[in-house]
Motif scaffolding. Structure first.
Motif, PDB file in Angstrom:
ATOM      1  N   SER A   1       0.831  -1.211   0.000  1.00 27.72           N
ATOM      2  CA  SER A   1       0.000   0.000   0.000  1.00 27.72           C
ATOM      3  C   SER A   1       0.861   1.255   0.000  1.00 27.72           C
ATOM      4  O   SER A   1       0.566   2.216  -0.719  1.00 27.72           O
ATOM      5  CB  SER A   1      -0.930   0.000   1.219  1.00 27.72           C
ATOM      6  OG  SER A   1      -1.814  -1.095   1.148  1.00 27.72           O
ATOM      7  N   GLU A   2       1.907   1.245   0.798  1.00 27.85           N
ATOM      8  CA  GLU A   2       2.783   2.421   0.877  1.00 27.85           C
ATOM      9  C   GLU A   2       3.414   2.705  -0.490  1.00 27.85           C
ATOM     10  O   GLU A   2       3.454   3.858  -0.934  1.00 27.85           O
ATOM     11  CB  GLU A   2       3.871   2.187   1.930  1.00 27.85           C
ATOM     12  CG  GLU A   2       4.557   3.440   2.399  1.00 27.85           C
ATOM     13  CD  GLU A   2       3.671   4.382   3.193  1.00 27.85           C
ATOM     14  OE1 GLU A   2       3.711   5.600   2.902  1.00 27.85           O
ATOM     15  OE2 GLU A   2       2.929   3.940   4.085  1.00 27.85           O
ATOM     16  N   MET A   3       3.882   1.667  -1.173  1.00 30.51           N
ATOM     17  CA  MET A   3       4.492   1.849  -2.496  1.00 30.51           C
ATOM     18  C   MET A   3       3.503   2.449  -3.487  1.00 30.51           C
ATOM     19  O   MET A   3       3.875   3.254  -4.342  1.00 30.51           O
ATOM     20  CB  MET A   3       5.012   0.511  -3.041  1.00 30.51           C
ATOM     21  CG  MET A   3       6.264   0.021  -2.365  1.00 30.51           C
ATOM     22  SD  MET A   3       7.016  -1.441  -3.146  1.00 30.51           S
ATOM     23  CE  MET A   3       5.646  -2.540  -3.417  1.00 30.51           C
ATOM     24  N   ARG A   4       2.247   2.055  -3.375  1.00 35.42           N
ATOM     25  CA  ARG A   4       1.251   2.531  -4.339  1.00 35.42           C
ATOM     26  C   ARG A   4       0.637   3.873  -3.955  1.00 35.42           C
ATOM     27  O   ARG A   4       0.187   4.617  -4.817  1.00 35.42           O
ATOM     28  CB  ARG A   4       0.168   1.475  -4.513  1.00 35.42           C
ATOM     29  CG  ARG A   4       0.771   0.256  -5.195  1.00 35.42           C
ATOM     30  CD  ARG A   4      -0.184  -0.831  -5.425  1.00 35.42           C
ATOM     31  NE  ARG A   4       0.483  -1.923  -6.134  1.00 35.42           N
ATOM     32  CZ  ARG A   4      -0.136  -2.967  -6.610  1.00 35.42           C
ATOM     33  NH1 ARG A   4      -1.442  -3.066  -6.474  1.00 35.42           N
ATOM     34  NH2 ARG A   4       0.525  -3.917  -7.219  1.00 35.42           N
ATOM     35  N   LEU A   5       0.616   4.180  -2.664  1.00 37.21           N
ATOM     36  CA  LEU A   5       0.017   5.437  -2.211  1.00 37.21           C
ATOM     37  C   LEU A   5       1.000   6.606  -2.253  1.00 37.21           C
ATOM     38  O   LEU A   5       0.600   7.746  -2.481  1.00 37.21           O
ATOM     39  CB  LEU A   5      -0.528   5.286  -0.783  1.00 37.21           C
ATOM     40  CG  LEU A   5      -1.744   4.394  -0.632  1.00 37.21           C
ATOM     41  CD1 LEU A   5      -2.115   4.259   0.839  1.00 37.21           C
ATOM     42  CD2 LEU A   5      -2.922   4.924  -1.439  1.00 37.21           C
TER      43      LEU A   5
ATOM     44  N   GLY B   1     -13.300  11.883   4.395  1.00 35.22           N
ATOM     45  CA  GLY B   1     -13.981  11.774   3.103  1.00 35.22           C
ATOM     46  C   GLY B   1     -15.435  11.378   3.239  1.00 35.22           C
ATOM     47  O   GLY B   1     -16.292  11.846   2.494  1.00 35.22           O
ATOM     48  N   ASP B   2     -15.706  10.502   4.217  1.00 30.10           N
ATOM     49  CA  ASP B   2     -17.083  10.051   4.445  1.00 30.10           C
ATOM     50  C   ASP B   2     -17.820  10.912   5.469  1.00 30.10           C
ATOM     51  O   ASP B   2     -18.939  10.603   5.843  1.00 30.10           O
ATOM     52  CB  ASP B   2     -17.088   8.593   4.943  1.00 30.10           C
ATOM     53  CG  ASP B   2     -16.624   7.622   3.875  1.00 30.10           C
ATOM     54  OD1 ASP B   2     -16.549   8.015   2.695  1.00 30.10           O
ATOM     55  OD2 ASP B   2     -16.336   6.464   4.227  1.00 30.10           O
TER      56      ASP B   2
ATOM     57  N   GLU C   1      -9.503  15.073  -4.633  1.00 28.82           N
ATOM     58  CA  GLU C   1      -9.345  14.687  -6.038  1.00 28.82           C
ATOM     59  C   GLU C   1      -8.449  13.454  -6.195  1.00 28.82           C
ATOM     60  O   GLU C   1      -8.641  12.672  -7.119  1.00 28.82           O
ATOM     61  CB  GLU C   1      -8.794  15.860  -6.849  1.00 28.82           C
ATOM     62  CG  GLU C   1      -9.822  16.962  -7.034  1.00 28.82           C
ATOM     63  CD  GLU C   1      -9.260  18.200  -7.720  1.00 28.82           C
ATOM     64  OE1 GLU C   1      -8.026  18.283  -7.924  1.00 28.82           O
ATOM     65  OE2 GLU C   1     -10.071  19.094  -8.034  1.00 28.82           O
ATOM     66  N   ALA C   2      -7.477  13.273  -5.288  1.00 25.80           N
ATOM     67  CA  ALA C   2      -6.564  12.130  -5.379  1.00 25.80           C
ATOM     68  C   ALA C   2      -7.127  10.864  -4.722  1.00 25.80           C
ATOM     69  O   ALA C   2      -6.630   9.765  -4.983  1.00 25.80           O
ATOM     70  CB  ALA C   2      -5.220  12.482  -4.741  1.00 25.80           C
ATOM     71  N   MET C   3      -8.149  11.016  -3.894  1.00 23.46           N
ATOM     72  CA  MET C   3      -8.698   9.862  -3.156  1.00 23.46           C
ATOM     73  C   MET C   3      -9.186   8.724  -4.049  1.00 23.46           C
ATOM     74  O   MET C   3      -8.886   7.565  -3.765  1.00 23.46           O
ATOM     75  CB  MET C   3      -9.822  10.308  -2.217  1.00 23.46           C
ATOM     76  CG  MET C   3      -9.332  10.948  -0.940  1.00 23.46           C
ATOM     77  SD  MET C   3      -8.496   9.797   0.165  1.00 23.46           S
ATOM     78  CE  MET C   3      -9.872   8.787   0.695  1.00 23.46           C
ATOM     79  N   PRO C   4      -9.940   8.978  -5.120  1.00 19.20           N
ATOM     80  CA  PRO C   4     -10.398   7.844  -5.940  1.00 19.20           C
ATOM     81  C   PRO C   4      -9.249   6.985  -6.474  1.00 19.20           C
ATOM     82  O   PRO C   4      -9.337   5.757  -6.474  1.00 19.20           O
ATOM     83  CB  PRO C   4     -11.189   8.513  -7.071  1.00 19.20           C
ATOM     84  CG  PRO C   4     -11.663   9.802  -6.481  1.00 19.20           C
ATOM     85  CD  PRO C   4     -10.536  10.242  -5.570  1.00 19.20           C
TER      86      PRO C   4
ATOM     87  N   ILE D   1      -7.878   4.906  -3.523  1.00 16.85           N
ATOM     88  CA  ILE D   1      -8.787   3.808  -3.179  1.00 16.85           C
ATOM     89  C   ILE D   1      -8.696   2.710  -4.235  1.00 16.85           C
ATOM     90  O   ILE D   1      -8.632   1.519  -3.901  1.00 16.85           O
ATOM     91  CB  ILE D   1     -10.227   4.334  -2.995  1.00 16.85           C
ATOM     92  CG1 ILE D   1     -10.287   5.185  -1.721  1.00 16.85           C
ATOM     93  CG2 ILE D   1     -11.230   3.190  -2.948  1.00 16.85           C
ATOM     94  CD1 ILE D   1     -11.535   6.012  -1.574  1.00 16.85           C
ATOM     95  N   ALA D   2      -8.638   3.102  -5.488  1.00 18.65           N
ATOM     96  CA  ALA D   2      -8.509   2.118  -6.565  1.00 18.65           C
ATOM     97  C   ALA D   2      -7.203   1.336  -6.417  1.00 18.65           C
ATOM     98  O   ALA D   2      -7.177   0.108  -6.606  1.00 18.65           O
ATOM     99  CB  ALA D   2      -8.565   2.807  -7.927  1.00 18.65           C
ATOM    100  N   ALA D   3      -6.119   2.008  -6.058  1.00 10.11           N
ATOM    101  CA  ALA D   3      -4.824   1.336  -5.878  1.00 10.11           C
ATOM    102  C   ALA D   3      -4.892   0.331  -4.734  1.00 10.11           C
ATOM    103  O   ALA D   3      -4.346  -0.774  -4.830  1.00 10.11           O
ATOM    104  CB  ALA D   3      -3.726   2.370  -5.613  1.00 10.11           C
ATOM    105  N   LEU D   4      -5.583   0.694  -3.660  1.00  6.17           N
ATOM    106  CA  LEU D   4      -5.706  -0.221  -2.517  1.00  6.17           C
ATOM    107  C   LEU D   4      -6.555  -1.439  -2.875  1.00  6.17           C
ATOM    108  O   LEU D   4      -6.199  -2.572  -2.535  1.00  6.17           O
ATOM    109  CB  LEU D   4      -6.300   0.509  -1.317  1.00  6.17           C
ATOM    110  CG  LEU D   4      -5.393   1.582  -0.734  1.00  6.17           C
ATOM    111  CD1 LEU D   4      -6.138   2.385   0.323  1.00  6.17           C
ATOM    112  CD2 LEU D   4      -4.131   0.967  -0.156  1.00  6.17           C
TER     113      LEU D   4
END
Length: 152
Positions: free
Chosen positions: A24-28, A45-46, A101-104, A107-110
């Motif tokens: 996750s760290e590598m992708r985030l 966000g929620d 704007e970066a959240m989607p 989330i997709a990466a996770l």
């Protein structure tokens, strides 16, 4: 020596958690997020929390580490704080436009990482794993709560 301590659920879950955290760290990181920030990002966000106290409770961390994390997130342009007019000691915290704007993508990466990690598991096995982990976490929380009450 009895049961192999390296094959206990606690040790294996710890290894799995570290593996997920590394992935996750590598992708985030390229998206400007850290894996430890996820509960805060999701809660904001929620709109499940908007104060440091509520975020600490939601993320299951103590106040001092939450304060440090929020300071870093504010420095990095992920959150904004505004003073609560009703309580000058408290502030409302919101995600910045850039973070929203970066959240989607984050989330997709996770979800992609989880999907890759569970490739080869049937849907029933993946569902069972999630159910078992939730039950285990609940049980551990109850045990720790009971022990904390006994100490107090």
């Amino acid at each position: 020596m009895g049961e192999d301590v390296l094959s206990t659920p606690g040790h294996l879950i710890s290894l799995a958690a570290r593996g997920f955290a590394r992935l996750s760290e590598m992708r985030l990181k390229p998206l400007g997020f850290g894996v430890g920030q996820l509960p805060v990002l999701v809660a904001l966000g929620d709109r499940k929390a908007s104060t440091q106290r509520d975020l600490a409770r939601f993320a299951r961390v103590e106040q001092p580490p939450m304060a440090q994390m929020l300071a870093r997130m504010e420095r990095d342009g992920l959150i904004e704080r505004t003073r609560d007019p009703a309580d000058g000691r408290s502030s409302h915290i919101v995600l910045t436009k850039a973070a929203r704007e970066a959240m989607p993508a984050a989330i997709a990466a996770l979800f992609q990482g989880n999907s890759e990690a569970l490739a080869g598991f049937t849907e029933a096995e993946a569902d069972q794993l999630v159910d078992l982990l939730k039950r285990l976490i609940d049980k551990l929380d109850r045990i720790a709560g009971a022990e904390a009450s006994a100490v107090d």
